[in-house]
Scaffold this motif. Structure first.
Motif, mmCIF file in Angstrom:
data_model
loop_
_atom_site.group_PDB
_atom_site.id
_atom_site.type_symbol
_atom_site.label_atom_id
_atom_site.label_comp_id
_atom_site.label_asym_id
_atom_site.label_seq_id
_atom_site.Cartn_x
_atom_site.Cartn_y
_atom_site.Cartn_z
ATOM 1 N N ASN A 286 90.054 64.222 4.272
ATOM 2 C CA ASN A 286 88.599 64.362 4.066
ATOM 3 C C ASN A 286 88.302 65.180 2.813
ATOM 4 O OD1 ASN A 286 87.921 62.887 6.277
ATOM 5 N ND2 ASN A 286 87.425 64.614 7.587
ATOM 6 N N LYS A 289 88.713 63.092 -0.083
ATOM 7 C CA LYS A 289 87.816 61.928 -0.130
ATOM 8 C C LYS A 289 86.367 62.289 -0.462
ATOM 9 C CE LYS A 289 87.169 59.940 3.922
ATOM 10 N NZ LYS A 289 87.374 59.114 5.116
ATOM 11 N N PHE A 290 85.855 63.339 0.215
ATOM 12 C CA PHE A 290 84.412 63.592 0.109
ATOM 13 C C PHE A 290 84.051 64.461 -1.107
ATOM 14 C CE2 PHE A 290 84.908 62.402 4.590
ATOM 15 C CZ PHE A 290 83.959 61.396 4.657
ATOM 16 N N ILE A 319 81.388 67.462 -1.504
ATOM 17 C CA ILE A 319 79.938 67.296 -1.457
ATOM 18 C C ILE A 319 79.263 68.234 -0.440
ATOM 19 C CG2 ILE A 319 79.931 64.900 -2.259
ATOM 20 C CD1 ILE A 319 79.879 64.025 0.671
ATOM 21 N N GLY A 320 80.074 68.822 0.452
ATOM 22 C CA GLY A 320 79.503 69.743 1.436
ATOM 23 C C GLY A 320 78.765 69.019 2.557
ATOM 24 N N ILE A 329 79.465 66.075 13.533
ATOM 25 C CA ILE A 329 80.549 65.391 12.803
ATOM 26 C C ILE A 329 81.878 65.423 13.546
ATOM 27 C CG2 ILE A 329 79.624 65.541 10.432
ATOM 28 C CD1 ILE A 329 81.327 68.091 10.114
ATOM 29 N N HIS A 337 77.853 59.146 5.996
ATOM 30 C CA HIS A 337 77.708 58.275 4.818
ATOM 31 C C HIS A 337 78.058 56.840 5.159
ATOM 32 C CE1 HIS A 337 78.885 62.344 3.616
ATOM 33 N NE2 HIS A 337 77.859 62.186 2.773
ATOM 34 N N GLY A 344 85.793 55.084 5.936
ATOM 35 C CA GLY A 344 86.337 55.899 7.043
ATOM 36 C C GLY A 344 85.930 55.314 8.373
ATOM 37 N N THR A 345 86.534 55.850 9.435
ATOM 38 C CA THR A 345 86.260 55.321 10.774
ATOM 39 C C THR A 345 85.370 56.254 11.595
ATOM 40 O OG1 THR A 345 88.242 56.401 11.563
ATOM 41 C CG2 THR A 345 88.475 54.102 10.918
ATOM 42 N N GLY A 346 85.242 57.509 11.156
ATOM 43 C CA GLY A 346 84.435 58.472 11.918
ATOM 44 C C GLY A 346 85.185 59.052 13.101
ATOM 45 N N ILE A 347 86.510 58.956 13.059
ATOM 46 C CA ILE A 347 87.293 59.485 14.194
ATOM 47 C C ILE A 347 88.137 60.701 13.763
ATOM 48 C CG2 ILE A 347 89.013 58.859 15.971
ATOM 49 C CD1 ILE A 347 88.054 56.006 15.687
ATOM 50 N N LEU A 349 87.611 63.737 12.375
ATOM 51 C CA LEU A 349 87.275 65.097 12.836
ATOM 52 C C LEU A 349 87.280 65.186 14.362
ATOM 53 C CD1 LEU A 349 84.518 66.420 10.395
ATOM 54 C CD2 LEU A 349 86.939 66.981 10.474
ATOM 55 N N ALA A 350 87.043 64.052 15.044
ATOM 56 C CA ALA A 350 87.151 64.062 16.519
ATOM 57 C C ALA A 350 88.607 64.318 16.906
ATOM 58 C CB ALA A 350 86.665 62.738 17.088
ATOM 59 N N SER A 373 83.246 72.513 1.344
ATOM 60 C CA SER A 373 83.347 72.775 2.787
ATOM 61 C C SER A 373 84.554 73.657 3.044
ATOM 62 C CB SER A 373 83.524 71.478 3.563
ATOM 63 O OG SER A 373 82.459 70.615 3.300
ATOM 64 N N PHE A 375 86.790 74.510 6.323
ATOM 65 C CA PHE A 375 87.117 74.319 7.748
ATOM 66 C C PHE A 375 88.112 75.403 8.148
ATOM 67 C CE2 PHE A 375 85.595 70.171 6.550
ATOM 68 C CZ PHE A 375 84.963 69.702 7.692
HETATM 69 P P1 ADP Z 1 85.625 59.769 8.408
HETATM 70 O O1 ADP Z 1 86.328 60.656 7.433
HETATM 71 O O2 ADP Z 1 86.460 58.645 8.865
HETATM 72 O O3 ADP Z 1 84.263 59.362 7.964
HETATM 73 P P2 ADP Z 1 85.560 62.087 10.089
HETATM 74 O O4 ADP Z 1 85.416 62.174 11.559
HETATM 75 O O5 ADP Z 1 86.820 62.637 9.489
HETATM 76 O O6 ADP Z 1 85.350 60.587 9.741
HETATM 77 O O7 ADP Z 1 84.340 62.849 9.433
HETATM 78 C C1 ADP Z 1 83.045 62.626 9.921
HETATM 79 C C2 ADP Z 1 82.021 62.844 8.819
HETATM 80 O O8 ADP Z 1 81.977 64.223 8.451
HETATM 81 C C3 ADP Z 1 82.362 62.125 7.535
HETATM 82 O O9 ADP Z 1 81.936 60.806 7.560
HETATM 83 C C4 ADP Z 1 81.635 62.973 6.513
HETATM 84 O O10 ADP Z 1 80.301 62.596 6.465
HETATM 85 C C5 ADP Z 1 81.735 64.376 7.071
HETATM 86 N N1 ADP Z 1 82.880 65.124 6.474
HETATM 87 C C6 ADP Z 1 84.076 65.323 7.029
HETATM 88 N N2 ADP Z 1 84.835 66.101 6.230
HETATM 89 C C7 ADP Z 1 84.112 66.382 5.145
HETATM 90 C C8 ADP Z 1 84.334 67.161 3.965
HETATM 91 N N3 ADP Z 1 85.477 67.787 3.745
HETATM 92 N N4 ADP Z 1 83.328 67.246 3.071
HETATM 93 C C9 ADP Z 1 82.153 66.620 3.296
HETATM 94 N N5 ADP Z 1 81.861 65.879 4.381
HETATM 95 C C10 ADP Z 1 82.830 65.767 5.298
#
Ligand code: ADP
Length: 386
Positions: A286, A289-290, A319-320, A329, A337, A344-347, A349-350, A373, A375
């Protein structure tokens, strides 16, 4: 409140007048008063029901109070039933001691003082009530225990079903997806001469959609595996684990021209290597990527000691995330986004959230839009956990 059940009190005396006198003194207690006019009758009644206390006359024809008490004590179900001897015959201490030797809890002389008798009997009524209450609670506990055992057997069964379901998904569902991917790629590569640009575009999109669905299935399987897996926690050397993390993600780091800084030495924590690797891989990917288009990702991994744990930070210049999204999230399928901006799949961070929960740790985020960001993960120190 549940009304209290009445307890049984056994009154034993050969004289019906004395029985009547006892009965009138104890009537105020509002309990079940059961009368017997001989030791024999008392023993018979004791076979049929339990009593909170027995008021036993000493001087009775045939079997006297002491003999009756001895027989009462011999029986298993009445061996602990409190006996109060009531007698008018003598105030001699010798007889009183004989009564105690036969298991009496008290020895009263007639004429009894009504208040004294009532309060003494009430003590045993309360005792019986408490005993019954404890017995009921023990029964309920036993029942709960049985329910729990049954429920965990059911859950185990469901888990097994889920496992085989996941297996089916991974094999049966992914096979046609791979075929779709392969065949649409072949269409683009081998038959582009017969396809118009729109046809080629469709074929590419089919391959892309199949590949996205494949990632989704893989991530979901990973998430469900993580929820169910038995994790044996041990000491993990984070320096070595992060080395592995960087090696495995080197091509992506190079591709994005990212700089990943690790502040060493990293500590040892108590955890599970594969799960920690999954957690850090998702956070790193992440962070890579972000970022805004054209920005080179800068990621930092460091640790700081807490009282009982180590806090691991994964920080980026991306991007924060606005504070109002910080909670959601971490839920499955929550994305901020569109996938064409950031795939991405949205899984991810879960998986991070579930993984930390399974490791007995905690996690959180500090982030604002446009300011990167941060974490954090709290993992138990090795010596604390031991
Ligand atoms: P994915 O990466 O597959 O979209 P995640 O569950 O990892 O799914 O993350 C969920 C959402 O949280 C992302 O779609 C993004 O919007 C946000 N996110 C996660 N990590 C970051 C990061 N490091 N910086 C900015 N946004 C983030």
């Amino acid at each position: 409140m549940i009304p209290e059940e009445k307890t049984n009190i056994l009154l034993v005396d050969d004289s019906s007048d004395k029985l009547l006198a006892l009965e009138s003194v104890l009537a105020d207690l509002d309990q079940n008063l059961v009368k017997a006019t001989s030791g024999k009758e008392a023993l018979r009644l004791l076979l049929q029901q339990d009593f909170a206390v027995i008021l036993l006359d000493v001087n009775m024809p045939g079997m006297d109070g002491f003999e009756t008490a001895a027989l009462i004590r011999q029986r298993k179900n009445s061996q602990y039933t409190p006996i109060i001897f009531v007698t008018a015959i003598s105030t001699s201490e010798a007889l009183m001691y004989k009564g105690y030797a036969y298991g009496a809890v008290d020895y009263l002389f007639t004429p009894v003082i009504p208040e004294v008798l009532r309060s003494k009997v009430m003590v045993f009524v309360e005792l019986e009530r408490k005993t019954q209450q404890i017995r009921r609670q023990a029964e309920q506990l036993g029942q709960l225990n049985q329910d729990l055992t049954r429920r965990s057997a059911e859950i185990e069964g469901i888990n097994k079903e889920l496992e085989s379901f996941s297996y089916t998904i991974s094999h049966d569902l992914r096979a046609p997806l791979r075929a779709m991917q392969g065949l649409s790629n072949a269409l683009v590569e081998d038959y582009s001469h017969c396809l118009e640009p729109a046809g080629q575009d469709y074929a590419r999109r089919i391959a892309g959609a199949a590949s996205r669905m494949d990632s989704l299935i893989q991530d979901l399987l990973e998430y469900s595996r993580l929820s169910r897996a038995q994790l044996e926690l041990k000491a993990i050397n984070l320096d070595l684990l992060v080395d592995e993390l960087l090696t495995e993600n080197q091509s992506e780091i190079d591709e994005r021209q990212a700089v990943v800084t690790v502040r060493r030495p990293l500590p040892e924590v108590r955890g599970h290597a594969t799960t920690l690797m999954q957690i850090l891989t998702n956070l790193l990917s992440n962070a890579l990527k972000f970022v805004r288009p054209g920005v080179k990702p800068a990621v930092s991994i460091r640790a700081e000691p807490q009282e009982n744990s180590h806090r691991i930070w994964v920080e980026d210049n991306g991007i924060g995330i606005a504070p109002e999204h910080h909670e959601r999230i971490f839920r499955v399928f929550e994305r901020l986004h569109a996938s064409d901006a950031y795939p991405g799949t949205g899984i991810g961070l879960a998986i991070v959230h579930k993984g930390i929960e399974r490791l007995g740790g905690r996690m959180g985020i500090e982030s604002k839009p446009g300011q990167g960001s941060r974490f954090w993960l709290d993992l138990p120190k090795v010596q604390e956990a031991a």
